[in-house]
Design an enzyme around this catalytic site. Structure first.
Site, short mmCIF file in Angstrom:
data_model
loop_
_atom_site.label_atom_id
_atom_site.label_comp_id
_atom_site.label_asym_id
_atom_site.label_seq_id
_atom_site.Cartn_x
_atom_site.Cartn_y
_atom_site.Cartn_z
N PRO A 2 0.83 -1.22 0.00
CA PRO A 2 0.00 0.00 0.00
C PRO A 2 0.86 1.27 0.00
O PRO A 2 1.79 1.40 0.80
CB PRO A 2 -0.79 -0.10 1.31
CG PRO A 2 -0.61 -1.50 1.79
CD PRO A 2 0.67 -1.99 1.22
N GLU A 3 0.56 2.17 -0.93
CA GLU A 3 1.20 3.48 -0.96
C GLU A 3 0.10 4.52 -0.70
O GLU A 3 -0.99 4.18 -0.31
CB GLU A 3 1.89 3.71 -2.31
CG GLU A 3 2.96 2.65 -2.62
CD GLU A 3 3.65 2.87 -3.96
OE1 GLU A 3 3.72 4.01 -4.42
OE2 GLU A 3 4.12 1.88 -4.56
#
Ligand code: ZN
Length: 279
Positions: A2-3
């Site tokens: 996840p960014e």
């Protein structure tokens, strides 16, 4: 992994779904998470149990859940973390580390098979000074903090770093990881091996716009899901279909048809078009 867009999606969901709702109970697996550190159960309990959710937001790749207790959870999804709101009746997945029970038959569950994630709590007033948040650079979706000028100045202030490493440095720009660094450099036409310091003001302006574009598009598509990432409903995002170079080694560049190249920088794969992207 996840960014910013994935974390933003989860934070927006949780704000919508949990605001005003009260936590009645906390359960903890007792297993350590990131860096093999124990989860501070008592701090989390003090912050959340008996309190209602006042707001939820994102800073870089962290989710902040603020409670009526004037304390906040600080959560990082790490590599494989999930933060989902599910009916109590739904069977729990393996590797469920924290469960916050809400009235109305729903639970907020933090699961993390690889245990690179993190959950802790702080008084709201000391959140910005916490070791996790205090050194973070400007958030790219914060239009006041992240401007073409601030980016150009930050680039000039680097030593030998290449532009890819610059974008991954959370003290320079907070929230970008491997996927969106590759995509932003592609859209800006900048070779990932270029020295950050040598990037002109004109190109910095293009890069600034490219960063905003790739992140905003990914938020609209509810994030990029390759393996683990899902939103608060347990659903995958759709942005993986919109990526132009990331994980597309050998496929034709959408602009010039040259095969997309993969190189390794800082032990991570970089994908780029050797023709469209120049130093
Ligand atoms: Zn190309």
């Amino acid at each position: 992994v996840p960014e910013l867009p994935e974390v933003e999606t989860v934070a927006r969901d949780l704000r919508e779904r949990l605001r005003g709702r009260r936590v009645t109970r906390l359960e903890c697996s007792g297993l350590p998470l990131r860096m093999n550190k124990p989860v501070p159960r008592q701090r989390i309990e003090r912050a959340a149990v008996g309190a209602s959710v006042r707001d939820v937001w994102r800073r870089a790749k962290y989710i902040i859940v603020a409670f009526s207790s004037n304390q906040a959870l600080l959560v990082h999804l790490g590599m494989s973390g999930r933060f989902e709101v599910l009916p109590v009746s739904e069977p729990r997945r393996p590797h469920t580390h924290l469960v916050f029970t809400f009235g109305g038959g729903e639970e907020l569950r933090f699961t993390d098979p690889r245990r690179f994630g993190m959950v802790t709590a702080y008084p709201l007033g000391s959140l910005d000074a916490s070791e996790e948040l205090r050194d973070l650079g400007p958030d790219p979706l914060d239009a006041a903090a992240f401007t073409p000028e601030s980016l150009a100045d930050s680039l000039k202030g680097t030593q030998g770093a290449n532009i890819k490493a610059f974008l991954l440095d959370q003290r320079r720009v907070a929230g970008i990881g491997n996927i969106y660094a590759c995509e932003a450099l592609y859209r800006a036409g900048i070779d990932p091996r270029a020295r950050a310091r040598t990037i002109s003001r004109g190109r910095a302006t293009r890069l600034h716009a490219a960063i905003r574009d790739v992140l905003e598009q990914a938020v609209q598509k509810r994030g990029t899901s390759f393996r683990d990432y899902v939103d608060s409903w347990g659903r995958a995002g759709e942005n993986q279909l919109a990526l132009r170079v990331f994980q597309r080694e050998g496929e034709p560049c959408p602009t010039c048809s040259t095969p997309v190249r993969r190189i390794v920088q800082q032990a991570r794969s970089t994908f780029f078009c050797p023709r469209c992207q120049t130093r």
